[in-house]
Design a protein around this motif. Structure first.
Motif, short mmCIF file in Angstrom:
data_model
loop_
_atom_site.label_atom_id
_atom_site.label_comp_id
_atom_site.label_asym_id
_atom_site.label_seq_id
_atom_site.Cartn_x
_atom_site.Cartn_y
_atom_site.Cartn_z
N ASP A 187 0.83 -1.14 0.01
CA ASP A 187 -0.03 -0.02 -0.06
C ASP A 187 0.72 1.26 -0.14
O ASP A 187 1.75 1.31 1.03
CB ASP A 187 -1.03 -0.14 1.24
N LEU A 211 4.09 -0.29 -16.29
CA LEU A 211 3.57 -0.25 -14.67
C LEU A 211 3.83 -1.78 -14.46
O LEU A 211 3.93 -2.14 -13.18
CB LEU A 211 2.12 0.15 -14.54
N ARG A 257 2.28 5.03 -2.55
CA ARG A 257 2.02 6.00 -3.78
C ARG A 257 3.16 5.97 -4.51
O ARG A 257 4.28 5.75 -4.03
CB ARG A 257 1.95 7.25 -3.14
N PRO A 258 3.04 5.87 -5.88
CA PRO A 258 1.68 6.03 -6.63
C PRO A 258 0.83 5.02 -6.37
O PRO A 258 1.40 3.80 -6.30
CB PRO A 258 2.07 6.34 -7.98
N LYS A 259 -0.41 5.25 -6.49
CA LYS A 259 -1.48 4.11 -6.08
C LYS A 259 -1.48 3.10 -7.22
O LYS A 259 -1.48 2.11 -6.95
CB LYS A 259 -2.78 4.89 -6.00
N ALA A 260 -1.11 3.48 -8.44
CA ALA A 260 -1.38 2.65 -9.56
C ALA A 260 -0.09 1.63 -9.42
O ALA A 260 -0.33 0.36 -10.17
CB ALA A 260 -1.23 3.61 -10.88
N LEU A 261 1.04 2.17 -9.16
CA LEU A 261 1.93 1.27 -9.17
C LEU A 261 1.61 -0.20 -7.98
O LEU A 261 2.05 -1.16 -8.27
CB LEU A 261 3.27 1.92 -8.21
N TYR A 262 1.43 0.47 -6.93
CA TYR A 262 0.82 -0.69 -5.95
C TYR A 262 -0.65 -1.76 -6.19
O TYR A 262 -0.61 -2.54 -5.67
CB TYR A 262 0.56 -0.06 -4.19
N GLN A 263 -1.36 -0.88 -7.13
CA GLN A 263 -2.44 -1.55 -7.60
C GLN A 263 -1.72 -2.86 -8.49
O GLN A 263 -2.43 -3.83 -8.57
CB GLN A 263 -3.31 -0.77 -8.31
#
Length: 337
Positions: free
Chosen positions: A28, A109, A30-36
């Motif tokens: 969890d 990503l 940031r950047p959020k997209a990386l962790y998603q």
């Protein structure tokens, strides 16, 4: 009343839930997209067999799940890292019913998300391991063993790629050696890390559990290859005869080509590696692989490795965690097609 098998299955699910919670909390940021992207496969579920073996290996030697979680999480992150990169190399669009990471999030990503999984694995071992009370000497050995396993997996992957590009078929022993690196190395290190997580372990314990994991890993891949060749798409989530269409030189297909004669062999060779083969032609090829008795041959090979795995645990009778490890091993070999 629950049967022993259903109790063990709920134990597997309980471990998976604990590992998932631990991993999601550590993926969890940031950047959020990386962790998603990095947590995409973890959020989609899974049996978590490798973490289960870490946890039960630790419990076998007197440890608990709290001590085992850092290593259990680390091996699952490495496993997911290999899945992300495998899917990129194979240009696959789906994995077990969900879009692949690079298909959903794009190639940059996906690569970076995989890199996060790899680096986080060693972060968990180092920092979370120390918080769980594992001494630095054990953590150092765990880091070294996991790093070595990652290298061995890459060696196995390249050997598999070489098999695919070579017109010659590998021998059975060459194939077993390849899956011993590509797949079994992570099962082996999972069990070794479980032993090293325990408060009271010996070098012999680490060796015994490593041997268990290595043979279970080979058996796992053999059964996986059987499922890839003749598995029911409703069960596997893959197209029928997927490995035949893709020209994968797995043991079931090697054995089928050796055993098939005349028209049957021609049917199999015609569609092997043919992306343009019709659905009926693939069905005919799957039937050839099934009819020549490959299923029993491959399961017998898997059972032989499983017997050697269980020999490694012979000195731990009477401990509940040993039964749990045997359940996981039996589950792997008995997976349905």
């Amino acid at each position: 009343m629950k049967t022993s098998g259903s109790m063990k299955k709920s134990e597997l699910e309980s471990c998976a839930s604990a590992v998932n919670e631990f991993l999601i909390s550590n993926l969890d940021g940031r950047p959020k997209a990386l962790y998603q992207a990095s947590s995409h496969y973890i959020r989609s579920g899974g049996k978590r067999l490798r973490p289960f073996m870490v946890i039960k290996g630790c419990e076998l030697l007197g440890g608990d799940i709290k001590r085992a979680l850092p290593a259990a999480g680390a091996v699952e992150l490495v496993h997911n890292f290999t899945l992300v990169h495998d899917d990129i190399m194979d240009n696959d669009e789906m994995r077990h019913g969900v879009p692949t990471v690079h298909h959903k999030f794009g190639l940059p990503l996906a690569i970076l998300g995989g890199d996060v999984l790899f680096s986080k694995a060693f972060e968990l071992l180092s920092y979370s391991g120390r918080k769980a009370g594992i001494p630095d000497s054990a953590i150092t050995e765990m880091v070294g063993r996991l790093a070595n396993a990652c290298t061995v997996i890459c060696e196995g992957q390249v050997t598999d790629i070489d098999f695919a590009s070579n017109t010659k078929f590998p021998s059975e022993s060459q194939y077993i050696e390849m899956i011993g690196k590509k797949t079994a190395a992570l099962f082996e290190v999972s069990c070794a890390l479980g032993a090293l997580s325990a408060p009271d372990h010996s070098g012999k314990d680490v060796e015994n559990l490593s041997s268990f994991g290595r043979h279970v890993g080979v058996a796992f891949q053999l059964v996986d290859d059987l499922i890839g060749a003749v598995g029911d798409p409703k069960v596997t989530g893959k197209a029928a005869g997927n490995d035949i269409r893709e020209g994968k030189k797995t043991l079931p297909i090697l054995l089928a080509l050796r055993k098939a004669k005349g028209d049957d062999k021609d049917r199999l060779m015609k569609v092997f590696g043919s992306r343009t083969a019709s659905a009926q032609e693939i069905r005919d090829a799957v039937r050839v692989v099934s009819d020549v008795g490959v299923d029993e041959d491959v399961r017998n090979a898997a059972r032989q490795h499983m017997a050697r795995a269980l020999e490694s645990l012979a000195g731990y009778g009477g401990r509940p965690a040993r039964d749990s490890l045997q359940f996981a091993a039996d589950f792997i070999v008995g997976r349905s097609l």
